[in-house]
Motif scaffolding. Sequence first.
Motif, short mmCIF file in Angstrom:
data_model
loop_
_atom_site.label_atom_id
_atom_site.label_comp_id
_atom_site.label_asym_id
_atom_site.label_seq_id
_atom_site.Cartn_x
_atom_site.Cartn_y
_atom_site.Cartn_z
N GLN A 195 44.51 88.10 35.19
CA GLN A 195 43.87 88.28 36.48
C GLN A 195 44.44 87.30 37.49
OE1 GLN A 195 41.32 90.58 37.17
NE2 GLN A 195 41.88 91.40 35.18
N SER A 223 34.08 91.76 35.91
CA SER A 223 33.76 92.72 36.97
C SER A 223 35.01 93.21 37.68
CB SER A 223 32.76 92.13 37.96
OG SER A 223 33.31 91.02 38.62
N LYS A 224 35.97 92.31 37.90
CA LYS A 224 37.24 92.72 38.52
C LYS A 224 37.98 93.71 37.61
CE LYS A 224 41.11 91.99 41.11
NZ LYS A 224 41.85 93.18 40.78
N ARG A 225 37.99 93.42 36.33
CA ARG A 225 38.67 94.31 35.38
C ARG A 225 37.96 95.65 35.28
NH1 ARG A 225 42.72 96.82 33.87
NH2 ARG A 225 42.79 97.37 31.68
N ILE A 262 41.14 83.25 41.74
CA ILE A 262 40.06 83.63 42.66
C ILE A 262 40.46 83.41 44.12
CG2 ILE A 262 38.83 81.43 42.66
CD1 ILE A 262 36.24 83.16 42.52
N ASP A 264 41.48 86.51 45.74
CA ASP A 264 40.48 87.55 45.88
C ASP A 264 39.63 87.37 47.14
OD1 ASP A 264 41.35 88.57 43.52
OD2 ASP A 264 39.73 87.71 42.32
N ARG A 313 33.12 87.13 36.77
CA ARG A 313 34.10 87.45 37.81
C ARG A 313 35.27 88.23 37.24
NH1 ARG A 313 38.82 86.50 39.96
NH2 ARG A 313 39.48 85.05 38.35
N VAL A 314 35.80 87.77 36.13
CA VAL A 314 36.96 88.42 35.51
C VAL A 314 36.58 89.81 34.98
CG1 VAL A 314 38.58 88.27 33.58
CG2 VAL A 314 38.14 86.27 34.99
N TRP A 336 36.24 97.09 37.58
CA TRP A 336 36.56 97.80 38.83
C TRP A 336 37.93 98.48 38.70
CZ3 TRP A 336 33.93 98.77 43.27
CH2 TRP A 336 34.66 99.19 44.37
N ASP A 337 38.90 97.75 38.18
CA ASP A 337 40.24 98.32 37.99
C ASP A 337 40.21 99.51 37.03
OD1 ASP A 337 41.26 96.35 39.64
OD2 ASP A 337 42.03 95.12 37.99
#
Length: 79
Positions: free
Chosen positions: A62, A23-25, A65, A68, A20-21, A27-28
């Motif tokens: 981050q 993939s979010k990073r 969750i 998000d 999760r972390v 994306w950023d």
Amino acid sequence: MNISISKCLTHVPNRFEMIRVASKRAWDISYGVPSPLGAVAKGHKPTVVALMEMTQDVMPSQKPIQNDVFFDDDEENFQ
């Protein structure tokens, strides 16, 4: 640089949170947020850069969750 799951898991509690972390990073990073790794990150894909940041413990913090996910409690919108 060699990235392994065991190195990443020293910085997050479990594999699901790691994914999760990261993939979010990633994306950023893909949308232009700069990496604290600087020149080391050049030429690598966003996913690899996110994992590199995680193993070197330089990943920006981050949001939890809960921030998000959007929950709509209004029952009128459910059909």
